[in-house]
Scaffold this motif. Structure first.
Motif, mmCIF file in Angstrom:
data_model
loop_
_atom_site.group_PDB
_atom_site.id
_atom_site.type_symbol
_atom_site.label_atom_id
_atom_site.label_comp_id
_atom_site.label_asym_id
_atom_site.label_seq_id
_atom_site.Cartn_x
_atom_site.Cartn_y
_atom_site.Cartn_z
ATOM 1 N N GLN A 581 0.846 -1.192 0.000
ATOM 2 C CA GLN A 581 0.000 0.000 0.000
ATOM 3 C C GLN A 581 0.883 1.245 0.000
ATOM 4 O OE1 GLN A 581 -3.700 0.138 2.135
ATOM 5 N NE2 GLN A 581 -3.067 1.980 3.177
ATOM 6 N N PRO A 582 0.614 2.207 -0.878
ATOM 7 C CA PRO A 582 1.456 3.405 -0.944
ATOM 8 C C PRO A 582 1.384 4.213 0.343
ATOM 9 C CG PRO A 582 -0.518 3.653 -2.295
ATOM 10 C CD PRO A 582 -0.467 2.221 -1.877
ATOM 11 N N MET A 583 2.524 4.739 0.759
ATOM 12 C CA MET A 583 2.622 5.490 2.003
ATOM 13 C C MET A 583 1.685 6.700 1.972
ATOM 14 S SD MET A 583 4.095 5.530 4.937
ATOM 15 C CE MET A 583 5.509 4.459 4.676
ATOM 16 N N GLY A 584 0.948 6.871 3.064
ATOM 17 C CA GLY A 584 0.083 8.037 3.195
ATOM 18 C C GLY A 584 -1.293 7.864 2.594
ATOM 19 N N TYR A 585 -1.612 6.687 2.036
ATOM 20 C CA TYR A 585 -2.917 6.455 1.420
ATOM 21 C C TYR A 585 -3.686 5.385 2.195
ATOM 22 C CZ TYR A 585 -1.530 9.135 -2.704
ATOM 23 O OH TYR A 585 -1.143 10.133 -3.555
ATOM 24 N N VAL A 586 -5.011 5.502 2.181
ATOM 25 C CA VAL A 586 -5.899 4.515 2.766
ATOM 26 C C VAL A 586 -6.818 4.003 1.670
ATOM 27 C CG1 VAL A 586 -7.742 4.123 4.436
ATOM 28 C CG2 VAL A 586 -5.836 5.607 5.025
ATOM 29 N N ALA A 587 -7.055 2.697 1.605
ATOM 30 C CA ALA A 587 -7.883 2.120 0.543
ATOM 31 C C ALA A 587 -9.346 2.504 0.733
ATOM 32 C CB ALA A 587 -7.734 0.612 0.527
ATOM 33 N N LEU A 588 -9.920 3.179 -0.257
ATOM 34 C CA LEU A 588 -11.342 3.504 -0.243
ATOM 35 C C LEU A 588 -12.168 2.375 -0.843
ATOM 36 C CD1 LEU A 588 -11.353 7.223 -1.425
ATOM 37 C CD2 LEU A 588 -11.858 6.383 0.853
ATOM 38 N N ALA A 589 -11.634 1.688 -1.833
ATOM 39 C CA ALA A 589 -12.384 0.638 -2.507
ATOM 40 C C ALA A 589 -11.426 -0.377 -3.103
ATOM 41 C CB ALA A 589 -13.256 1.237 -3.607
ATOM 42 N N ARG A 590 -11.803 -1.652 -3.003
ATOM 43 C CA ARG A 590 -11.142 -2.721 -3.734
ATOM 44 C C ARG A 590 -12.236 -3.502 -4.437
ATOM 45 N NH1 ARG A 590 -7.861 -2.879 1.071
ATOM 46 N NH2 ARG A 590 -5.707 -2.340 0.595
ATOM 47 N N ILE A 591 -12.148 -3.630 -5.756
ATOM 48 C CA ILE A 591 -13.225 -4.203 -6.559
ATOM 49 C C ILE A 591 -12.711 -5.423 -7.306
ATOM 50 C CG2 ILE A 591 -14.871 -3.754 -8.422
ATOM 51 C CD1 ILE A 591 -14.690 -0.779 -7.704
ATOM 52 N N ASN A 592 -13.409 -6.529 -7.124
ATOM 53 C CA ASN A 592 -13.093 -7.767 -7.827
ATOM 54 C C ASN A 592 -13.862 -7.752 -9.149
ATOM 55 O OD1 ASN A 592 -12.200 -10.309 -8.448
ATOM 56 N ND2 ASN A 592 -13.505 -11.375 -6.963
ATOM 57 N N CYS A 593 -13.280 -7.181 -10.188
ATOM 58 C CA CYS A 593 -13.978 -6.899 -11.446
ATOM 59 C C CYS A 593 -14.497 -8.185 -12.094
ATOM 60 C CB CYS A 593 -13.054 -6.165 -12.415
ATOM 61 S SG CYS A 593 -12.498 -4.571 -11.808
ATOM 62 N N GLY A 594 -15.735 -8.108 -12.565
ATOM 63 C CA GLY A 594 -16.351 -9.219 -13.263
ATOM 64 C C GLY A 594 -16.909 -10.305 -12.373
ATOM 65 N N SER A 595 -16.738 -10.191 -11.059
ATOM 66 C CA SER A 595 -17.179 -11.234 -10.140
ATOM 67 C C SER A 595 -18.334 -10.739 -9.284
ATOM 68 C CB SER A 595 -16.025 -11.678 -9.239
ATOM 69 O OG SER A 595 -16.474 -12.622 -8.282
ATOM 70 N N THR A 596 -19.274 -11.625 -8.995
ATOM 71 C CA THR A 596 -20.370 -11.298 -8.079
ATOM 72 C C THR A 596 -20.056 -11.742 -6.663
ATOM 73 O OG1 THR A 596 -21.456 -13.399 -8.591
ATOM 74 C CG2 THR A 596 -22.102 -11.471 -9.892
ATOM 75 N N ALA A 597 -18.848 -12.243 -6.430
ATOM 76 C CA ALA A 597 -18.468 -12.733 -5.114
ATOM 77 C C ALA A 597 -17.365 -11.865 -4.522
ATOM 78 C CB ALA A 597 -17.994 -14.180 -5.194
ATOM 79 N N ALA A 598 -17.444 -11.669 -3.212
ATOM 80 C CA ALA A 598 -16.353 -10.999 -2.511
ATOM 81 C C ALA A 598 -15.163 -11.959 -2.382
ATOM 82 C CB ALA A 598 -16.814 -10.541 -1.143
ATOM 83 N N TYR A 599 -13.993 -11.392 -2.117
ATOM 84 C CA TYR A 599 -12.781 -12.204 -2.044
ATOM 85 C C TYR A 599 -11.837 -11.611 -1.009
ATOM 86 C CZ TYR A 599 -8.206 -14.059 -3.448
ATOM 87 O OH TYR A 599 -6.964 -14.637 -3.456
ATOM 88 N N VAL A 600 -11.320 -12.448 -0.120
ATOM 89 C CA VAL A 600 -10.304 -12.030 0.852
ATOM 90 C C VAL A 600 -8.962 -12.550 0.367
ATOM 91 C CG1 VAL A 600 -9.506 -12.160 3.223
ATOM 92 C CG2 VAL A 600 -11.951 -12.036 2.746
ATOM 93 N N ASP A 601 -8.019 -11.632 0.082
ATOM 94 C CA ASP A 601 -6.764 -12.038 -0.530
ATOM 95 C C ASP A 601 -5.739 -12.485 0.503
ATOM 96 O OD1 ASP A 601 -5.635 -9.762 0.592
ATOM 97 O OD2 ASP A 601 -5.632 -8.614 -1.263
ATOM 98 N N SER A 602 -4.528 -12.763 0.037
ATOM 99 C CA SER A 602 -3.489 -13.304 0.911
ATOM 100 C C SER A 602 -2.992 -12.300 1.930
ATOM 101 C CB SER A 602 -2.309 -13.800 0.061
ATOM 102 O OG SER A 602 -1.790 -12.739 -0.741
ATOM 103 N N HIS A 603 -3.315 -11.020 1.755
ATOM 104 C CA HIS A 603 -2.986 -9.993 2.748
ATOM 105 C C HIS A 603 -4.096 -9.816 3.764
ATOM 106 C CE1 HIS A 603 0.767 -8.358 1.106
ATOM 107 N NE2 HIS A 603 0.247 -8.519 -0.101
ATOM 108 N N GLY A 604 -5.189 -10.579 3.630
ATOM 109 C CA GLY A 604 -6.332 -10.407 4.514
ATOM 110 C C GLY A 604 -7.221 -9.254 4.116
ATOM 111 N N ARG A 605 -7.068 -8.717 2.888
ATOM 112 C CA ARG A 605 -7.854 -7.567 2.432
ATOM 113 C C ARG A 605 -9.114 -8.041 1.723
ATOM 114 N NH1 ARG A 605 -2.852 -4.945 -0.766
ATOM 115 N NH2 ARG A 605 -3.225 -6.905 -1.855
#
Length: 682
Positions: A581-605
């Motif tokens: 994650q770039p220094m000084g930024y907070v994630a507003l949105a993470r979008i799994n494009c084309g999918s109707t399912a949520a996903y938790v990645d290897s970073h726990g995000r």
């Protein structure tokens, strides 16, 4: 971004604010969390605002009016503040001022986390929190809101044992006592309440006082003219008080006691008699026991305007509460009054580290609207991931699918209208029967579901939609938001744009439930048709609190619950630091494009299902191997366009944003270099 806090509780990413700016410290930035028991990451980011003409406001949607407990977390982490009065601000909740000139640096110093609690009556369907500028910029690190029924329980960590309970010059022997009641044995402060007043930090004793909490009768009064003759005390504590009234002469507090049922506790009650002509007399009850008869503050102090602290002892009742009652015993309407309450335990028990959800068994559940068979769920270690807790046929009757799945008739809703369309045909659906009924908004209110959840843990929530109304055949006819447990899954869901008319669309999201209730809100867009829902499925994934397992039987016909708590060991959530994650930024949105399912990645995000797109078509290759990534699933779905593909993602305010795009060519149609070339514009 979302943070996994103490005991594995998920704190969702920032949402529901009107304006402001984000500020983020590095993951190794040190914060003193000894007073809150939370993880430092909760205080390494904040939202602030610097315009005096506009307040920073949060509006949290809630499903029902009632008495809510609001928990605010703060820490001064900005290098711009190095002395007192550089940052001071007011806080209002539901229009009531709960903090006046809050100065974090003056009261606590730099890099120290604090928690404040407030109990307020909410009369509509939103909790509104305002941060008003006095000097410098108002700011907030984290917010938690606990619903009615659960609001009677304080969160986790007892107060730090930093100083003595009260100045020795104030404390007097109790009016009645027994040989087993030894005040010196009670050294664990559970909380302190400033009766009738705001929360504040007592710089003379180092004590943190919560604002007026847990009262059920009386009137809160602030009187700065009250004189206090004692030395070494904070006068503000004795210039606010709660007093009985003509309608309710006695004063009652129902105190949540974070100890085991039957454990002894000590109450330190703060009194001061300031009235020259009053003969204020009352009995003191702790639980059902009268611990003082015809108590008069003047009998203890001998003079007016002198503060005194009187200890009383009691035991926690079977419901985990401790009732304090000052019963009017006078004849001249000099009603009982109380300035402060301190609650102490003998030792820190395991129950003191449990969360508010441990008391959710006493929360009143929404009235059931149907009578399906009782649902019984056991939350032992043997409960496998994927176990279905609920399948609800929104707007319809119970339904047996061809697959063998049993769908309950519609229940646990708070608003909306049932709509049955037996002729509706959704050829793309795997469960076509559930699309022949729906719960639809009434045009005035959001569609709300409150589903009792017996297990503290992570759940997969699947929402089933299909646009089958002839009134909404075009893009833009029906647009609505989807929020699950405070997580905004879709800000502007358009079923025709997402899937087409009369075609099934399923949204899947993973959330944590900690308060015994899963909340779903389909938010109304007044410019379009009301929200619609065809079905709701909730599946258990994993428990999140160690050493606690719950068995719950829910009878939806009577909305009653029976909860038995046993001890076991379950796995807590962990996260891998977000190193990229770039220094000084907070994630507003993470979008799994084309999918109707949520996903938790290897970073726990958490990556939300696809939203915010305008046009395009979804495509998935779920079995395709993807090189050069630890998260192949993220690249096994995509959205593509035959012309221009556009995403419109809402942001809180004009500012500089960092965008990271993820690509992998997974289409067999790509024959080689040069067969797919496109531009990217912002």
């Amino acid at each position: 971004m979302a943070v996994v806090g103490a005991l594995g509780h998920v704190w969702n990413a920032d949402a529901y604010f009107n304006t402001g700016y984000m500020f983020q410290r590095a993951a190794d930035f040190e914060v003193d969390v000894s007073q809150t028991g939370q993880v430092p990451a909760l205080y390494q980011s904040e939202r602030y605002f610097d315009l005096k003409q506009v307040d920073l406001v949060y509006n949290f949607p809630v499903s029902v009016p009632g008495k809510y407990l609001v928990e605010l977390h703060f820490a001064e982490i900005c290098d711009c503040v190095s002395k007192r009065k550089q940052r001071r601000f007011h806080v209002r909740i539901e229009g009531k001022r709960v903090e006046k000139k809050l100065d974090l640096f003056r009261d606590h110093g730099w890099g120290v986390a604090i928690r404040r609690l407030y109990e307020l009556l909410v009369k509509d369907n939103a909790v509104t929190i305002q941060f008003q500028k006095k000097q410098g910029n108002p700011k907030i690190s984290a917010i938690a809101i606990y619903p009615p029924g659960v609001a009677a329980q304080l969160p986790t960590t007892p107060l730090p044992v930093a100083t003595s309970a009260s100045p020795a010059s104030l404390t007097t022997p109790p009016a009645t006592t027994t040989s087993k009641d030894d005040a010196s044995a009670f050294q664990i402060p559970i909380y302190r309440i400033n009766c009738g007043g705001l929360s504040f930090f007592d710089s003379k004793t180092g004590h943190e006082w919560y604002g007026d909490l847990f009262s059920s009768t009386g009137k809160a009064i602030e009187d700065a003219s009250i004189q206090v003759t004692n030395n070494g005390v904070d006068r503000y504590l004795y210039q606010t008080y709660r007093r009985g009234t003509n309608k309710e002469p006695s004063l009652v507090y129902n105190l949540p006691a974070q100890s085991q049922v039957g454990e002894p506790v000590m109450l330190l009650l703060h009194f001061l008699e300031f009235c020259a002509d009053c003969e204020r007399t009352f009995h003191v009850y702790v639980g059902q026991t009268r611990v003082a008869k015809s108590f008069r503050t003047m009998d203890v102090t001998g003079i007016r305007s002198r503060a005194v602290v009187v200890p009383f002892f009691g035991r926690i009742s079977d419901d985990g509460m401790l009732q304090l009652r000052l019963e009017y015993a006078g004849t001249n309407k000099d009603w009982p009054l109380l300035m402060g309450i301190e609650l102490y335990g003998r030792e820190q028990t395991a129950t003191q580290t449990q969360d508010v959800a441990s008391a959710s068994s006493s929360a009143s559940l929404p009235a059931a609207t149907s009578a399906p068979a009782p649902t019984t769920v056991s939350t032992s270690q043997s409960t496998p991931a994927g176990s279905i807790l609920y399948r609800i046929n929104a707007g319809g009757h119970s339904y047996s699918a061809a697959s063998g799945a049993e769908w309950q008739e519609d229940n646990h809703f708070g608003t909306g209208v049932a709509n049955v369309q037996t002729s509706a045909s959704v050829p793309s659906a795997t469960e076509p029967g559930i699309y022949q009924s729906a719960r639809v908004g009434d045009g005035l209110h959001d569609v709300v579901y409150q589903v009792p959840i017996p297990i503290r843990g992570i759940f997969t929530v699947e929402l089933y939609f299909a646009e089958t109304c002839d009134c909404a055949t075009h893009i833009g006819d029906r647009v609505f938001g989807v929020t699950v447990e405070g997580l905004q899954v879709a800000s502007r869901l358009d079923l025709v744009a997402a899937a087409g008319w009369s075609r099934a669309f399923v949204l899947s999201v993973m959330v944590e439930v900690t308060d015994g209730m899963l909340n779903l809100i389909l938010s109304q867009d007044p410019a379009t048709l009301p929200p619609v829902l065809n079905g709701l499925q909730i599946a258990f994934e994993e428990a999140t609190e160690s050493a606690v397992t719950t068995t719950m039987t829910t009878l939806v016909t009577t909305s009653t619950t029976t909860i038995t708590t046993t001890t076991t060991t379950t796995r807590s959530l962990t996260t891998i630091p977000d190193a990229d994650q770039p220094m000084g930024y907070v994630a507003l949105a993470r979008i799994n494009c084309g999918s109707t399912a949520a996903y938790v990645d290897s970073h726990g995000r958490l990556w939300n299902p696809d939203y915010g797109f305008v046009g395009g078509t979804s495509f998935e290759m779920p079995e395709l191997g993807i090189a050069n990534t630890r998260d192949p699933r993220l690249f096994q779905s995509e959205r593509y366009g035959l012309g221009t593909l556009r995403y419109e993602i809402p942001v809180p305010a004009p500012d500089l944003y960092f965008v990271r795009l993820h690509f992998a060519d997974i289409c067999p149609c790509t024959l080689g270099v040069g067969s797919r070339i496109f531009k990217v514009c912002f």
